[in-house]
Write a protein that holds these residues in place. Sequence first.
Motif, PDB file in Angstrom:
ATOM      1  N   GLN A 145      65.797 -96.757 -20.831  1.00  0.00           N
ATOM      2  CA  GLN A 145      67.050 -96.449 -20.140  1.00  0.00           C
ATOM      3  C   GLN A 145      67.498 -97.595 -19.233  1.00  0.00           C
ATOM      4  OE1 GLN A 145      66.645 -92.692 -18.029  1.00  0.00           O
ATOM      5  NE2 GLN A 145      65.393 -91.860 -19.689  1.00  0.00           N
ATOM      6  N   HIS A 146      66.573 -98.482 -18.857  1.00  0.00           N
ATOM      7  CA  HIS A 146      66.882 -99.470 -17.819  1.00  0.00           C
ATOM      8  C   HIS A 146      66.640-100.913 -18.269  1.00  0.00           C
ATOM      9  CE1 HIS A 146      67.809 -96.551 -14.736  1.00  0.00           C
ATOM     10  NE2 HIS A 146      66.757 -95.850 -15.119  1.00  0.00           N
ATOM     11  N   ILE A 147      66.835-101.161 -19.561  1.00  0.00           N
ATOM     12  CA  ILE A 147      66.702-102.525 -20.059  1.00  0.00           C
ATOM     13  C   ILE A 147      67.763-103.434 -19.437  1.00  0.00           C
ATOM     14  CG2 ILE A 147      66.910-103.975 -22.130  1.00  0.00           C
ATOM     15  CD1 ILE A 147      65.612-101.656 -23.697  1.00  0.00           C
ATOM     16  N   ASP A 148      68.928-102.879 -19.171  1.00  0.00           N
ATOM     17  CA  ASP A 148      70.025-103.681 -18.603  1.00  0.00           C
ATOM     18  C   ASP A 148      70.189-103.479 -17.097  1.00  0.00           C
ATOM     19  OD1 ASP A 148      70.754-104.785 -21.110  1.00  0.00           O
ATOM     20  OD2 ASP A 148      71.749-102.900 -21.632  1.00  0.00           O
ATOM     21  N   THR A 149      69.241-102.808 -16.463  1.00  0.00           N
ATOM     22  CA  THR A 149      69.290-102.608 -15.016  1.00  0.00           C
ATOM     23  C   THR A 149      68.608-103.784 -14.327  1.00  0.00           C
ATOM     24  OG1 THR A 149      69.255-100.202 -15.292  1.00  0.00           O
ATOM     25  CG2 THR A 149      68.696-101.058 -13.108  1.00  0.00           C
ATOM     26  N   VAL A 150      69.408-104.728 -13.851  1.00  0.00           N
ATOM     27  CA  VAL A 150      68.867-105.947 -13.231  1.00  0.00           C
ATOM     28  C   VAL A 150      68.411-105.635 -11.809  1.00  0.00           C
ATOM     29  CG1 VAL A 150      69.397-108.318 -12.531  1.00  0.00           C
ATOM     30  CG2 VAL A 150      70.342-107.399 -14.656  1.00  0.00           C
ATOM     31  N   MET A 151      67.302-106.243 -11.414  1.00  0.00           N
ATOM     32  CA  MET A 151      66.751-106.049 -10.072  1.00  0.00           C
ATOM     33  C   MET A 151      66.032-107.317  -9.650  1.00  0.00           C
ATOM     34  SD  MET A 151      63.278-103.786 -10.703  1.00  0.00           S
ATOM     35  CE  MET A 151      62.725-104.052  -8.999  1.00  0.00           C
ATOM     36  N   PRO A 152      65.778-107.466  -8.363  1.00  0.00           N
ATOM     37  CA  PRO A 152      64.980-108.622  -7.944  1.00  0.00           C
ATOM     38  C   PRO A 152      63.502-108.394  -8.212  1.00  0.00           C
ATOM     39  CG  PRO A 152      65.614-107.328  -6.029  1.00  0.00           C
ATOM     40  CD  PRO A 152      66.270-106.681  -7.209  1.00  0.00           C
ATOM     41  N   GLY A 153      62.836-109.430  -8.723  1.00  0.00           N
ATOM     42  CA  GLY A 153      61.387-109.421  -8.748  1.00  0.00           C
ATOM     43  C   GLY A 153      60.894-110.069  -7.462  1.00  0.00           C
ATOM     44  N   TYR A 154      59.721-109.690  -7.010  1.00  0.00           N
ATOM     45  CA  TYR A 154      59.232-110.133  -5.703  1.00  0.00           C
ATOM     46  C   TYR A 154      57.885-110.835  -5.814  1.00  0.00           C
ATOM     47  CZ  TYR A 154      62.704-106.971  -3.648  1.00  0.00           C
ATOM     48  OH  TYR A 154      63.882-106.345  -3.290  1.00  0.00           O
ATOM     49  N   THR A 155      57.664-111.781  -4.940  1.00  0.00           N
ATOM     50  CA  THR A 155      56.317-112.222  -4.581  1.00  0.00           C
ATOM     51  C   THR A 155      56.288-112.251  -3.053  1.00  0.00           C
ATOM     52  OG1 THR A 155      56.811-114.597  -4.529  1.00  0.00           O
ATOM     53  CG2 THR A 155      56.136-113.673  -6.649  1.00  0.00           C
ATOM     54  N   HIS A 156      55.164-111.879  -2.478  1.00  0.00           N
ATOM     55  CA  HIS A 156      55.028-111.816  -1.018  1.00  0.00           C
ATOM     56  C   HIS A 156      56.082-110.886  -0.389  1.00  0.00           C
ATOM     57  CE1 HIS A 156      52.387-115.373  -1.309  1.00  0.00           C
ATOM     58  NE2 HIS A 156      53.302-115.841  -2.150  1.00  0.00           N
ATOM     59  N   LEU A 157      56.584-109.928  -1.174  1.00  0.00           N
ATOM     60  CA  LEU A 157      57.667-109.029  -0.753  1.00  0.00           C
ATOM     61  C   LEU A 157      58.944-109.785  -0.402  1.00  0.00           C
ATOM     62  CD1 LEU A 157      56.463-105.893   1.281  1.00  0.00           C
ATOM     63  CD2 LEU A 157      57.777-105.992  -0.841  1.00  0.00           C
TER      64      LEU A 157
END
Length: 459
Positions: A145-157
Amino acid sequence: MSKLWGGRFQKETDSLVDDFHSSISFDSRLYKYDITGSIAHAAMLARVGIISLEESETITRGLQGILADIEAGLVEFSVSAEDIHMNVEQLLIERIGEVGKKLHTARSRNDQVALDVRMYLRDEIDAVLELLGQLNVTLLDLAEQHIDTVMPGYTHLQRAQPVNLAHHLLAYCQMFYRDMDRLRDCRRRVNVMPLGAGALAGTTFPLDRAFVARELGFDAITENSLDAVSDRDFAVEFAAAAALVMVHLSRFCEEIILWSTSEFSFVELDDAYSTGSSMMPQKKNPDVAELIKGKSGRVFGDLTTLLVMLKGLPLAYNKDMQEDKEALFDAVDTVKKCLLIFRPMLATMRVKKDNLARAARGGFTNATDLADYLVEKGVPFREAHEIVGRAVAYCIERAGNLDDLTLEEFNRFSPVIDEEVYSAIGIDHCVAARKVPGGPAPEAVRESIAKMRGRVGLL
């Protein structure tokens, strides 16, 4: 009630010792396995001529009646009979008389309890595997359902690079699949039949251990009688696997807790899986997720209990080993309860796509893509890294993003930058360009989903 082992004793056991010594308050849950194992043992005793077929059938009918009465709630267990094994045997003798006393021939409680715990854990591993499989199916459904739901990936929050929510969910899918793999491997070592080891040195009777193993669905028999009754490695191994399941649930829960805050506002948990405050009417708390995090500590403690219990024990059986059950039972119960409630909490969670997309476009998550763009223009990566770092500093001073820079401003940092830069650092392009297997590009994610569905389906 006189003890079945009391022949050499001149005094009754003190009531305090009875209470301290007894395990029936918690090992009563093993009744089905104890009775099933005893029925197989009785059949084997008749098969090799130790008891008659008629005696075996009488014992079997008696045990089946006890099982039916226990499941109907008609049996009250006795503390003075100590444990489930002695309780069942005492009931059997009361019901069928002297022939009931023959059941324990060529058997000790030491190999009997090892059998019961292995049979119990075998079933519980299957139950946990089923729950993990269901969770992975839910994760795969959400990922689709969320293949096109862009989000930030994080390191160290800190925001690092853009991904999509599907890719993030699939990371947990991998974790839970490894959990399933570990548990299946653990089950292989659980499914070894110890009955016939006796107290520690086997028996002089001509037992057919292989027959009992087949009757009870075991893959093999234990190969050393000392090890058979003193081994609880399989319980430790399960607890370790369960602890890792809880680590993965706890990590996921912490992210859900963060995502559901006003500061992130990436998701909203369903009312059915949230609670309120007794004082503050506006509150909607992620208590289920928080409680799963808290319960992870219980399972870690159960693992530690088992390790410490075993670390100083000489061979073979020692009474210390009675302490294995409460820790093992708690680990089983806790991981099952957490998996049971986590899946619907996750499935009913509302994803705030716009907020995720907005966050992905902030924090210079496309900075690495700008560096890669420069590399494609012939700039060495370390030099490109330095150029983009200066561009980011420039944007921070002006409270803007890299996308906001004009071509003239870009050229202050490098003359090789041209109009193509805007498509190269577009957030959707940043995700779509990462087509490497295991990456977040939609086509790579679809391939990962299909591959994982095949694996989960095989389980």
